[in-house]
Design a protein around this motif. Structure first.
Motif, PDB file in Angstrom:
ATOM      1  N   LYS A 204      53.978  41.824  52.060  1.00 19.04           N
ATOM      2  CA  LYS A 204      55.153  42.614  51.705  1.00 19.04           C
ATOM      3  C   LYS A 204      55.530  42.469  50.231  1.00 19.04           C
ATOM      4  CE  LYS A 204      57.042  42.252  56.385  1.00 19.04           C
ATOM      5  NZ  LYS A 204      58.180  41.791  57.235  1.00 19.04           N
ATOM      6  N   ASN A 205      54.742  41.710  49.491  1.00 20.93           N
ATOM      7  CA  ASN A 205      55.049  41.525  48.070  1.00 20.93           C
ATOM      8  C   ASN A 205      54.619  42.737  47.252  1.00 20.93           C
ATOM      9  OD1 ASN A 205      54.469  38.624  49.258  1.00 20.93           O
ATOM     10  ND2 ASN A 205      55.820  38.333  47.523  1.00 20.93           N
ATOM     11  N   LYS A 206      54.967  42.718  45.971  1.00 21.60           N
ATOM     12  CA  LYS A 206      54.711  43.861  45.089  1.00 21.60           C
ATOM     13  C   LYS A 206      53.219  44.103  44.869  1.00 21.60           C
ATOM     14  CE  LYS A 206      55.636  45.463  40.343  1.00 21.60           C
ATOM     15  NZ  LYS A 206      56.347  45.145  39.076  1.00 21.60           N
ATOM     16  N   PHE A 207      52.456  43.026  44.678  1.00 20.86           N
ATOM     17  CA  PHE A 207      51.052  43.167  44.292  1.00 20.86           C
ATOM     18  C   PHE A 207      50.124  42.849  45.459  1.00 20.86           C
ATOM     19  CE2 PHE A 207      53.125  42.400  40.162  1.00 20.86           C
ATOM     20  CZ  PHE A 207      52.614  43.466  39.435  1.00 20.86           C
ATOM     21  N   PRO A 208      48.886  43.376  45.420  1.00 18.92           N
ATOM     22  CA  PRO A 208      47.924  43.151  46.501  1.00 18.92           C
ATOM     23  C   PRO A 208      47.578  41.676  46.692  1.00 18.92           C
ATOM     24  CG  PRO A 208      47.225  45.001  45.162  1.00 18.92           C
ATOM     25  CD  PRO A 208      48.365  44.362  44.441  1.00 18.92           C
ATOM     26  N   ASP A 209      47.428  41.308  47.959  1.00 19.07           N
ATOM     27  CA  ASP A 209      47.141  39.925  48.336  1.00 19.07           C
ATOM     28  C   ASP A 209      45.678  39.552  48.116  1.00 19.07           C
ATOM     29  OD1 ASP A 209      49.141  41.347  49.991  1.00 19.07           O
ATOM     30  OD2 ASP A 209      49.551  39.390  50.853  1.00 19.07           O
ATOM     31  N   ALA A 210      44.803  40.556  48.064  1.00 17.42           N
ATOM     32  CA  ALA A 210      43.378  40.262  48.044  1.00 17.42           C
ATOM     33  C   ALA A 210      42.633  41.313  47.246  1.00 17.42           C
ATOM     34  CB  ALA A 210      42.831  40.206  49.473  1.00 17.42           C
ATOM     35  N   GLY A 211      41.539  40.887  46.625  1.00 14.62           N
ATOM     36  CA  GLY A 211      40.715  41.838  45.892  1.00 14.62           C
ATOM     37  C   GLY A 211      39.305  41.333  45.700  1.00 14.62           C
ATOM     38  N   TRP A 212      38.377  42.270  45.638  1.00 15.50           N
ATOM     39  CA  TRP A 212      36.980  41.989  45.300  1.00 15.50           C
ATOM     40  C   TRP A 212      36.609  42.903  44.142  1.00 15.50           C
ATOM     41  CZ3 TRP A 212      32.753  39.611  48.392  1.00 15.50           C
ATOM     42  CH2 TRP A 212      33.235  38.812  49.438  1.00 15.50           C
ATOM     43  N   SER A 213      35.903  42.356  43.163  1.00 16.34           N
ATOM     44  CA  SER A 213      35.414  43.163  42.052  1.00 16.34           C
ATOM     45  C   SER A 213      33.944  42.852  41.815  1.00 16.34           C
ATOM     46  CB  SER A 213      36.208  42.871  40.775  1.00 16.34           C
ATOM     47  OG  SER A 213      35.620  43.537  39.671  1.00 16.34           O
ATOM     48  N   ILE A 214      33.158  43.895  41.628  1.00 15.91           N
ATOM     49  CA  ILE A 214      31.746  43.736  41.286  1.00 15.91           C
ATOM     50  C   ILE A 214      31.509  44.359  39.920  1.00 15.91           C
ATOM     51  CG2 ILE A 214      31.162  45.841  42.575  1.00 15.91           C
ATOM     52  CD1 ILE A 214      28.394  44.546  43.094  1.00 15.91           C
ATOM     53  N   ALA A 215      30.880  43.587  39.046  1.00 13.32           N
ATOM     54  CA  ALA A 215      30.604  44.061  37.696  1.00 13.32           C
ATOM     55  C   ALA A 215      29.106  44.013  37.427  1.00 13.32           C
ATOM     56  CB  ALA A 215      31.335  43.208  36.661  1.00 13.32           C
ATOM     57  N   ARG A 216      28.614  45.016  36.736  1.00 11.86           N
ATOM     58  CA  ARG A 216      27.270  44.976  36.173  1.00 11.86           C
ATOM     59  C   ARG A 216      27.431  44.558  34.726  1.00 11.86           C
ATOM     60  NH1 ARG A 216      21.914  44.989  37.736  1.00 11.86           N
ATOM     61  NH2 ARG A 216      22.234  46.781  39.112  1.00 11.86           N
ATOM     62  N   LEU A 217      26.709  43.513  34.342  1.00 12.02           N
ATOM     63  CA  LEU A 217      26.771  43.024  32.975  1.00 12.02           C
ATOM     64  C   LEU A 217      25.663  43.651  32.138  1.00 12.02           C
ATOM     65  CD1 LEU A 217      27.487  39.242  33.658  1.00 12.02           C
ATOM     66  CD2 LEU A 217      29.102  41.159  33.557  1.00 12.02           C
ATOM     67  N   ASP A 218      25.853  43.648  30.819  1.00  8.28           N
ATOM     68  CA  ASP A 218      24.840  44.274  29.973  1.00  8.28           C
ATOM     69  C   ASP A 218      23.549  43.457  29.901  1.00  8.28           C
ATOM     70  OD1 ASP A 218      25.625  42.199  28.285  1.00  8.28           O
ATOM     71  OD2 ASP A 218      26.409  43.500  26.705  1.00  8.28           O
ATOM     72  N   SER A 219      23.546  42.272  30.488  1.00  8.26           N
ATOM     73  CA  SER A 219      22.331  41.477  30.630  1.00  8.26           C
ATOM     74  C   SER A 219      21.499  41.921  31.826  1.00  8.26           C
ATOM     75  CB  SER A 219      22.686  40.000  30.799  1.00  8.26           C
ATOM     76  OG  SER A 219      23.432  39.822  32.007  1.00  8.26           O
ATOM     77  N   GLY A 220      22.099  42.784  32.664  1.00  4.53           N
ATOM     78  CA  GLY A 220      21.463  43.207  33.899  1.00  4.53           C
ATOM     79  C   GLY A 220      21.949  42.457  35.122  1.00  4.53           C
ATOM     80  N   ALA A 221      22.674  41.361  34.924  1.00  6.33           N
ATOM     81  CA  ALA A 221      23.164  40.570  36.050  1.00  6.33           C
ATOM     82  C   ALA A 221      24.291  41.289  36.792  1.00  6.33           C
ATOM     83  CB  ALA A 221      23.656  39.215  35.554  1.00  6.33           C
ATOM     84  N   VAL A 222      24.451  40.925  38.059  1.00  7.82           N
ATOM     85  CA  VAL A 222      25.557  41.403  38.880  1.00  7.82           C
ATOM     86  C   VAL A 222      26.514  40.237  39.101  1.00  7.82           C
ATOM     87  CG1 VAL A 222      26.216  42.301  41.138  1.00  7.82           C
ATOM     88  CG2 VAL A 222      24.167  43.174  40.009  1.00  7.82           C
ATOM     89  N   ALA A 223      27.815  40.500  38.994  1.00 12.85           N
ATOM     90  CA  ALA A 223      28.826  39.450  39.118  1.00 12.85           C
ATOM     91  C   ALA A 223      29.925  39.907  40.070  1.00 12.85           C
ATOM     92  CB  ALA A 223      29.419  39.115  37.749  1.00 12.85           C
TER      93      ALA A 223
END
Length: 335
Positions: A204-223
């Motif tokens: 019930k708070n203002k901001f989300p309780d949970a999140g997942w983020s996937i990034a592709r780095l310019d090295s080719g790695a996934v994070a």
């Protein structure tokens, strides 16, 4: 400044973590906790009386013109960071700003401009970079022991009882995911190319309780960054923080959730913090003290901090800001 002279420190913001900063500083040799500041007079007197601090301010501008203060910790709400940090830098103070640096990259860029124009030193408190488990992992990566990084995944999860106390101020991804975003960029020495994210908001708070983020780095790695502040209240973890880094020649596994101590009592099982700011026998010990000591030594030597640079702090904010936008729109954000 003279290395023999005590560094005179003020703390701006006396919420829970501001008080932890003040308590640690008060116990450290060669540092004088010289001033405290908060807008709440009762809170100011409560903490200052306990720590025997005579200089007390309800207006941070008055602290900044005090010539007896060398360094300020800024431990306020994230939305106050930009203004206070810029004012502190313009006043000539050395500034330790709690993470995240600011809510947006645009705010961070304004702080970076002030850093470039100031004689004061500046560092954002990315405390995980001072954790020996993390620094040993960084050392192993630099030694080439796992080859080139191809995949990273981190989780940093808290109980919903803790989340509910802060989710009106900041989201789980920006509040805690930023730790792992920063570490992944530090480990890989890469930049973010694209970001996709999803957030969940069961509370019930203002901001989300949970999140997942996937990034592709310019090295080719996934994070992949996972931050969930909705574990059951019965969870034994103070924080369930783990990271896996897989390279072309090996892998690393960092476990900051297992404290090395499990207390079983009538309330169940708990794994207390034994590394970051524990207080065995009434005195603080741990990673926060190491971070404060590092910045104090930089001030004494007149050397800009290298463990974490302002630009690196801004890069972590940029990733989490993009993740927030991706979760809102469903789009992949390209840098």
């Amino acid at each position: 400044m003279s290395q023999a002279k005590a560094v005179r420190w003020g703390v701006i913001g006396l919420g829970w973590f501001g008080e932890v900063h003040a308590d640690n500083l008060a116990e450290m040799p060669d540092i004088e906790l010289a001033a405290l500041c908060t807008r709440r007079p009762d809170r100011l007197n409560e903490v200052a009386d306990r720590l025997n601090v005579s200089k007390r301010y309800t207006d941070y501008q008055e602290l900044l013109v005090d010539p007896d203060i060398d360094v300020v910790s800024i431990t306020t709400h994230i939305y106050d960071h930009r203004e206070i940090a810029i004012d502190a830098l313009r006043s000539g103070k050395h500034v330790l700003l709690e993470k995240p640096m600011a809510p947006t990259l645009a705010d961070c860029e304004q702080i970076l401009e002030a850093v470039a124009q100031s004689d004061g030193l500046f560092m954002v408190g990315h405390i995980c970079r001072f954790d020996p488990r993390v620094t040993l992992a960084k050392q192993a990566i630099e030694e080439g022991r796992i080859g080139n990084i191809i995949s990273m995944h981190a989780r940093r999860n808290l109980s919903k009882s803790i989340g509910e106390t802060v989710l009106d101020d900041i989201s789980a991804l920006m509040g805690d995911g930023i730790h792992d975003a920063d570490l992944m960029l530090w480990f890989s020495q890469a930049n973010v190319s694209t970001v996709y994210a999803q957030e969940v908001h069961p509370g019930k708070n203002k901001f989300p309780d949970a999140g997942w983020s996937i990034a592709r780095l310019d090295s080719g790695a996934v994070a992949v960054v996972e931050s969930v502040w909705h574990l059951p209240e019965s969870t034994p973890f103070t924080i369930d923080a783990r990271m896996e880094i897989i390279g072309t020649e090996g892998a690393l596994y960092i476990n900051c959730g297992e404290a090395g101590l499990a207390i079983h009592d009538a309330q169940g099982v708990k794994l207390p913090d034994t590394m970051y700011w524990p207080r065995p026998l009434g005195n603080y010990f741990g990673v926060l003290k190491e971070e404060l000591r590092y910045f104090a030594n930089c001030v004494r030597k007149g050397e800009p901090p290298q463990r974490i640079t302002p630009a690196e702090s801004a890069a972590a904010v940029a990733w989490m800001e993009a993740a927030t936008e991706s979760a809102r729109t469903g789009a992949v954000i390209t840098f």
